[in-house]
Design a protein around this motif. Sequence first.
Motif, short mmCIF file in Angstrom:
data_model
loop_
_atom_site.label_atom_id
_atom_site.label_comp_id
_atom_site.label_asym_id
_atom_site.label_seq_id
_atom_site.Cartn_x
_atom_site.Cartn_y
_atom_site.Cartn_z
N GLU A 96 34.99 53.17 34.96
CA GLU A 96 36.40 53.36 35.31
C GLU A 96 36.81 52.47 36.48
OE1 GLU A 96 36.79 57.48 36.11
OE2 GLU A 96 36.50 58.09 34.02
N SER A 97 36.06 52.56 37.58
CA SER A 97 36.42 51.79 38.77
C SER A 97 36.30 50.29 38.52
CB SER A 97 35.56 52.21 39.96
OG SER A 97 34.18 51.97 39.67
N GLY A 98 35.21 49.88 37.88
CA GLY A 98 35.00 48.46 37.63
C GLY A 98 36.03 47.88 36.68
N ALA A 99 36.35 48.65 35.62
CA ALA A 99 37.34 48.17 34.65
C ALA A 99 38.72 48.04 35.30
CB ALA A 99 37.40 49.11 33.46
N LEU A 100 39.09 49.01 36.14
CA LEU A 100 40.39 48.95 36.81
C LEU A 100 40.45 47.75 37.76
CD1 LEU A 100 41.14 52.71 37.55
CD2 LEU A 100 42.40 51.18 36.03
N HIS A 101 39.34 47.49 38.47
CA HIS A 101 39.28 46.30 39.32
C HIS A 101 39.54 45.04 38.50
CE1 HIS A 101 38.24 47.25 43.45
NE2 HIS A 101 37.43 48.21 43.03
N ALA A 102 38.83 44.92 37.39
CA ALA A 102 38.95 43.73 36.55
C ALA A 102 40.35 43.61 35.97
CB ALA A 102 37.90 43.76 35.44
N ILE A 103 40.94 44.73 35.55
CA ILE A 103 42.29 44.70 34.97
C ILE A 103 43.31 44.25 36.02
CG2 ILE A 103 44.14 46.15 34.05
CD1 ILE A 103 41.97 47.78 32.62
N ILE A 104 43.21 44.81 37.22
CA ILE A 104 44.14 44.44 38.29
C ILE A 104 44.01 42.95 38.63
CG2 ILE A 104 44.70 44.79 40.72
CD1 ILE A 104 43.94 47.72 40.35
N ALA A 105 42.78 42.46 38.75
CA ALA A 105 42.57 41.05 39.05
C ALA A 105 43.12 40.16 37.94
CB ALA A 105 41.08 40.77 39.27
N THR A 106 42.93 40.58 36.68
CA THR A 106 43.46 39.80 35.55
C THR A 106 44.97 39.78 35.56
OG1 THR A 106 41.50 40.42 34.23
CG2 THR A 106 43.42 39.57 33.05
N LEU A 107 45.59 40.92 35.85
CA LEU A 107 47.05 40.97 35.93
C LEU A 107 47.59 40.07 37.04
CD1 LEU A 107 47.75 44.78 35.35
CD2 LEU A 107 48.20 42.89 33.77
N LEU A 108 46.86 40.01 38.15
CA LEU A 108 47.28 39.12 39.23
C LEU A 108 47.21 37.65 38.80
CD1 LEU A 108 45.60 40.81 42.33
CD2 LEU A 108 48.04 40.54 41.92
N ALA A 109 46.15 37.30 38.07
CA ALA A 109 46.03 35.92 37.59
C ALA A 109 47.15 35.59 36.60
CB ALA A 109 44.67 35.72 36.94
N ILE A 110 47.54 36.57 35.77
CA ILE A 110 48.58 36.33 34.77
C ILE A 110 49.96 36.22 35.41
CG2 ILE A 110 49.77 37.35 32.79
CD1 ILE A 110 47.09 38.56 31.96
N THR A 111 50.24 37.10 36.37
CA THR A 111 51.58 37.15 36.97
C THR A 111 51.76 36.19 38.15
OG1 THR A 111 50.91 39.00 38.40
CG2 THR A 111 51.91 39.55 36.26
N TYR A 112 50.69 35.52 38.57
CA TYR A 112 50.82 34.64 39.75
C TYR A 112 51.87 33.55 39.57
CZ TYR A 112 49.68 31.62 43.65
OH TYR A 112 49.77 30.88 44.79
N PRO A 113 52.00 32.91 38.41
CA PRO A 113 53.05 31.89 38.27
C PRO A 113 54.46 32.43 38.49
CG PRO A 113 51.44 31.68 36.51
CD PRO A 113 51.14 32.96 37.22
N LEU A 114 54.64 33.75 38.41
CA LEU A 114 55.96 34.35 38.61
C LEU A 114 56.20 34.76 40.06
CD1 LEU A 114 55.92 36.73 35.51
CD2 LEU A 114 56.80 34.39 35.60
N ALA A 115 55.24 34.48 40.94
CA ALA A 115 55.29 35.02 42.30
C ALA A 115 56.56 34.65 43.05
CB ALA A 115 54.07 34.55 43.09
N HIS A 116 57.13 33.48 42.78
CA HIS A 116 58.30 33.03 43.52
C HIS A 116 59.55 32.95 42.64
CE1 HIS A 116 55.71 32.22 46.92
NE2 HIS A 116 54.91 31.51 46.13
N ILE A 117 59.50 33.64 41.50
CA ILE A 117 60.65 33.69 40.60
C ILE A 117 61.29 35.06 40.71
CG2 ILE A 117 61.43 33.49 38.22
CD1 ILE A 117 59.05 31.70 37.66
#
Length: 338
Positions: A223-244
């Motif tokens: 549970e904890s490891g999967a949530l960590h990985a999911i959050i990190a993946t979401l950050l990588a996906i949404t990073y190009p939108l950081a200043h939009i």
Amino acid sequence: MDYIVNPRLFASNWHNMVFIITQACVQVLFYGIYLNLFLMTIYTLGRRKVAKREILLRHMWILTAFGTTQVVLCLVETTTLIRVVQEFVEQGSSLNVLKLEASSESLQTAQHFTFAVNGLAAHCLFVYRCYVIWGSQWKAVILPGLLVVGTFVSICVVAAPRFGTSPPLGIQRLPYIMAAVTNLTLVALTAGRIWWIRCDAVYVCADNTLVNQYNTAIAMILESGALHAIIATLLAITYPLAHIYPKGMSFWAIQALAMHFINIAPALIIVRVGFGHDIQEAIERSRITNPTVHPARTRVRLVPPFQLSNDGLVLDIKPDVEDQYKELIHSRLGFAGK
């Protein structure tokens, strides 16, 4: 239409203020959740005699200090950006506005470095847990250790202040990708080892309660490891939108969540252990119920190389077959005393 201030510059400052206010709100929310878990952790470790209690207590205090620092920096940066918007409306691009913007960038850089050190401290606890579960075999943690260091270095490289240029988008997303790979590797090594021990335990002892405790341990780590990985993946996906604007609000909210989830995960595991998810208790119950051993299922592995400790699911999840189990197995198989 006449404008009192430059609309483009005002929009940029306004969007930055909205982003940081979003991040501050999410940070305060999850920091409050962590504080409650931290207090429960102190209570849990105080009333239970856990073998490595001092290590856990010191580590939790360190994580709390970094989490608190991040919240304080975020709130100060929020206040600074609000002042930037106010000064810009009143004075335009004045020297005071430029100083406040520089101060805001410095606060953001400090927050990123604090996050990097906080993540390093949290991952060190996970690596240590993996090391203990693998029977103190340092070779088992070489790869995750290198990944943890690589994640820390990549965050520092991206967060380092630059003048005039910024690293490519791929480099800026690298810390989040590294964090996801690191957590998946730790989950695979830790949960995989516990699953292997569980299989051996089934051969030696048919106590369903003990097996269920192993399942609980695996579930918590997944549970904890999967949530960590999911959050990190979401950050990588949404990073190009950081200043939009307004799409960038999703990235800032997820980043604020990540800043405190790295502390929430170990605290939550300790609290769950405190509420009875302890393999040691299952062992004690299995003594009373006089567990049965299935000779046909023991095959060649009569006594798996386990070692029982009082650390439960926190660090040292590696129950052993104690002497009475060994005697029971030997007597059932007809070679007692060998």
